[in-house]
Design a protein around this motif. Sequence first.
Motif: not given
Length: 124
Positions: A31-43
Amino acid sequence: MPWSRSWFPRCAPRRRADSVQSVACRPAGGALESAVSDDRVEAHRDQLEAYEALCRELGAKPAAVALAWLLRNPVVSSTIVGAMTIEELRADLGALSVDLDDAVMRRLDQIWPGPGEAPQAHAW
């Protein structure tokens, strides 16, 4: 893999030396996997794209490769995947057919290098 790589460098050398095993799990059933922010993905965009390209070369899903990496790690005695459906269980079992030879492990280390082994990488 960034979630799993962060603690291994700190404890893996000591655990190997003392023959201490670890258990890896997917907290909260993922469930926590969906909590990753777009900023972290972009980084981590370049790393994620390289990782997904490697997974395509292997013919495996990214989650299966991550689980296969855990299963091949000498300080991990087992993994707790938290599958909640038959489909998730089948997907997780796909990790058993992923062959991560030494060359693939080196590529994974290049994609996700981590901070380095402890204690050197964490010295004051």
